[in-house]
Design an enzyme around this catalytic site. Structure first.
Site, mmCIF file in Angstrom:
data_model
loop_
_atom_site.group_PDB
_atom_site.id
_atom_site.type_symbol
_atom_site.label_atom_id
_atom_site.label_comp_id
_atom_site.label_asym_id
_atom_site.label_seq_id
_atom_site.Cartn_x
_atom_site.Cartn_y
_atom_site.Cartn_z
ATOM 1 N N GLY A 74 0.823 -1.057 -0.151
ATOM 2 C CA GLY A 74 0.012 0.100 0.405
ATOM 3 C C GLY A 74 0.252 1.649 0.258
ATOM 4 O O GLY A 74 -0.095 2.135 -0.616
ATOM 5 N N THR A 75 1.516 1.565 0.583
ATOM 6 C CA THR A 75 2.691 2.622 0.613
ATOM 7 C C THR A 75 3.283 3.032 -0.809
ATOM 8 O O THR A 75 3.043 4.176 -0.832
ATOM 9 C CB THR A 75 3.691 2.734 1.694
ATOM 10 O OG1 THR A 75 3.687 1.973 3.234
ATOM 11 C CG2 THR A 75 4.590 3.210 1.749
ATOM 12 N N ASN A 154 -8.875 3.404 9.090
ATOM 13 C CA ASN A 154 -8.311 2.265 9.437
ATOM 14 C C ASN A 154 -7.572 1.527 11.356
ATOM 15 O O ASN A 154 -7.443 0.831 11.498
ATOM 16 C CB ASN A 154 -6.352 1.925 9.851
ATOM 17 C CG ASN A 154 -5.264 3.031 9.583
ATOM 18 O OD1 ASN A 154 -5.946 4.665 8.863
ATOM 19 N ND2 ASN A 154 -4.479 3.476 10.003
ATOM 20 N N GLN A 182 -7.971 -0.639 3.042
ATOM 21 C CA GLN A 182 -8.634 -1.460 4.228
ATOM 22 C C GLN A 182 -9.733 -1.586 3.999
ATOM 23 O O GLN A 182 -10.986 -2.380 4.317
ATOM 24 C CB GLN A 182 -9.062 -0.044 4.845
ATOM 25 C CG GLN A 182 -7.738 0.120 6.726
ATOM 26 C CD GLN A 182 -7.637 -0.751 7.301
ATOM 27 O OE1 GLN A 182 -8.021 -1.951 7.506
ATOM 28 N NE2 GLN A 182 -5.821 -1.175 6.977
ATOM 29 N N SER A 202 -3.370 -3.603 -0.509
ATOM 30 C CA SER A 202 -2.125 -4.502 0.122
ATOM 31 C C SER A 202 -2.639 -5.455 0.168
ATOM 32 O O SER A 202 -3.603 -5.790 1.051
ATOM 33 C CB SER A 202 -1.429 -3.384 0.957
ATOM 34 O OG SER A 202 -0.126 -4.440 1.526
ATOM 35 N N HIS A 204 -1.308 -8.519 2.463
ATOM 36 C CA HIS A 204 -1.725 -8.734 3.942
ATOM 37 C C HIS A 204 -2.740 -8.229 4.717
ATOM 38 O O HIS A 204 -2.328 -8.714 6.084
ATOM 39 C CB HIS A 204 0.118 -7.838 4.334
ATOM 40 C CG HIS A 204 0.274 -6.998 5.203
ATOM 41 N ND1 HIS A 204 -0.145 -6.450 6.022
ATOM 42 C CD2 HIS A 204 0.211 -5.463 4.093
ATOM 43 C CE1 HIS A 204 0.322 -5.071 6.150
ATOM 44 N NE2 HIS A 204 0.568 -4.841 4.967
ATOM 45 N N THR A 239 12.324 -6.736 -10.461
ATOM 46 C CA THR A 239 11.927 -8.854 -10.438
ATOM 47 C C THR A 239 11.027 -8.681 -9.698
ATOM 48 O O THR A 239 10.408 -7.979 -8.812
ATOM 49 C CB THR A 239 12.940 -9.155 -10.528
ATOM 50 O OG1 THR A 239 13.342 -9.028 -12.022
ATOM 51 C CG2 THR A 239 12.288 -10.427 -11.089
ATOM 52 N N CYS A 324 2.136 1.496 11.767
ATOM 53 C CA CYS A 324 2.976 2.258 11.012
ATOM 54 C C CYS A 324 3.422 3.381 12.214
ATOM 55 O O CYS A 324 4.595 3.673 11.836
ATOM 56 C CB CYS A 324 2.552 2.709 9.846
ATOM 57 S SG CYS A 324 1.848 1.495 8.566
#
Length: 380
Positions: A74-75, A154, A182, A202, A204, A239, A324
């Protein structure tokens, strides 16, 4: 305090991998190690898997496969959309709009654009507990080139009016970036149909692996952040993380296949928690229009750091805000934007965040431990 089996209620920070995701990653890890950019058979096998995953994710969002750009999460997706578009299109104007409750990957990127490149950013604050589409409309100027907003916060679970904002921006030059980290996998979203130009996700956050995500781009021109090879159609050099991408595609497919059932289960968990605490003194930092997956709750006079520690000693994981900012002494910028710097909520609120993997029995254990800590002796 008794020691329970480990219970995890910090799913807004990250989620555990599902069994199917682990199997899919293990399979490609043991059979396909080639570089997708290589032209020999090993590379072609990897490239085929990469194309399949891209198409699978695109199909779930009902968009073209080319519009999916694989990133590290996400970042990076947020940074790519914000920096990439702003720097490539600053000749159209240098005014940007976002909200004061965004993730730091948006807020810090906006600050960077202000300090280093002279952009002007309007940070919308909640008024009476809400950020509305009208707030965005009132902030628009002729030189506004981008509006960036999260779909769901979040720390509180509050839903922002992203659908209405996207619709209204169709009549303005400003493009719309949605931080959907989220919300992806929890509710259906079609960025092309809604008129969303960039969308960040993202893996995760929906039971996929860490270190991988994607950026949806609806065809807008932007400067690439990473320079090197020609991967991702020259939009993101490096890659590709094939193992992570396979896990992400599998996780998102699982989430979509069980979306309604999962949402209803999480709703039951959230409602049960609140019902179980009905005889306790608490307040919620949450609007009516919110996801059930995140409960931001405070107990007057109870320091959140102590609650977190006591629950951790009981083998129950919760948080006091965004992962974070963990380990810092700074209060939540989200709650500060809602309630002001002097509000007791900044030091009292805890975040309990659910996933479909949580159970009613775990919620029962959590409320029992909370009541023990709070000194409530009557039963649940």
């Amino acid at each position: 305090m008794k020691k329970n089996n480990p219970i995890y209620f910090d799913n807004a920070a990250t989620t555990p991998l599902s069994d199917a995701v682990i199997r899919s990653m293990t399979q490609v890890m043991t059979t396909t190690f080639g570089n997708p950019s290589s032209v020999h058979s090993f590379g072609r096998s990897a490239s085929k898997i990469l194309r399949t995953c891209r198409q699978e994710i695109a199909d779930l969002l009902d968009v073209e496969s080319r519009s999916i750009i694989f990133t590290s999460g996400g970042t990076e997706s947020n940074n790519t959309a914000l920096k990439g578009y702003a720097l490539a299109n600053q000749h159209k104007g240098k005014h940007l709009i976002t909200t004061a409750i965004e993730h730091h990957s948006v807020l810090h990127t906006m600050a960077y654009l202000e300090e280093r490149f002279g952009f002007e950013v309007t940070y919308l604050k909640p008024i009476d507990g809400h950020i509305t589409c009208q707030h965005v409309q009132d902030a628009l100027r002729d030189d506004t080139i981008m509006v960036s907003m999260m779909a769901a916060n979040n720390e509180t679970g509050d839903l922002l009016p992203y659908q209405e904002v996207a619709k209204n921006l169709k009549q303005h030059q400003a493009i719309f970036h949605l931080d959907a980290v989220q919300i992806i996998g929890k509710v259906p979203i079609n960025p092309k149909e809604l008129g969303i130009d960039f969308l960040s996700a993202s893996a995760h956050k929906f039971h996929g692996p860490k270190g991988v995500g994607f950026l949806y781009c609806g065809g807008q021109h932007f400067d690439q952040l990473l320079h090197g090879g020609d991967q991702e159609e020259k939009r993101r050099a490096s890659t590709e993380n094939l193992i992570g991408i396979v896990g992400m595609a599998k996780a998102l497919q699982e989430a979509y296949n069980n979306m309604t059932e999962n949402f209803q289960h999480v709703e039951t968990l959230a409602n049960t928690l609140i019902t179980n605490l009905s005889d306790s003194n608490y307040y919620l930092s949450k609007s009516k229009n919110s996801l059930p997956h995140v409960i931001n709750i405070g107990f007057p006079g109870q320091q959140n750091g102590l609650l977190l520690t006591r629950l951790d000693m009981a083998n129950i994981a919760i948080s006091t805000g965004s992962a974070c900012t963990a380990g810092t002494v700074e209060p939540s910028h989200v709650l500060e934007a809602y309630y002001g710097k002097e509000s007791a909520r900044l030091n009292e609120a805890i975040r309990i965040s659910f996933s479909e993997q949580n159970t009613l029995e775990e919620v029962q254990t959590l409320t029992e431990e909370l009541k023990t800590i709070l000194g409530v002796s009557n039963g649940i």
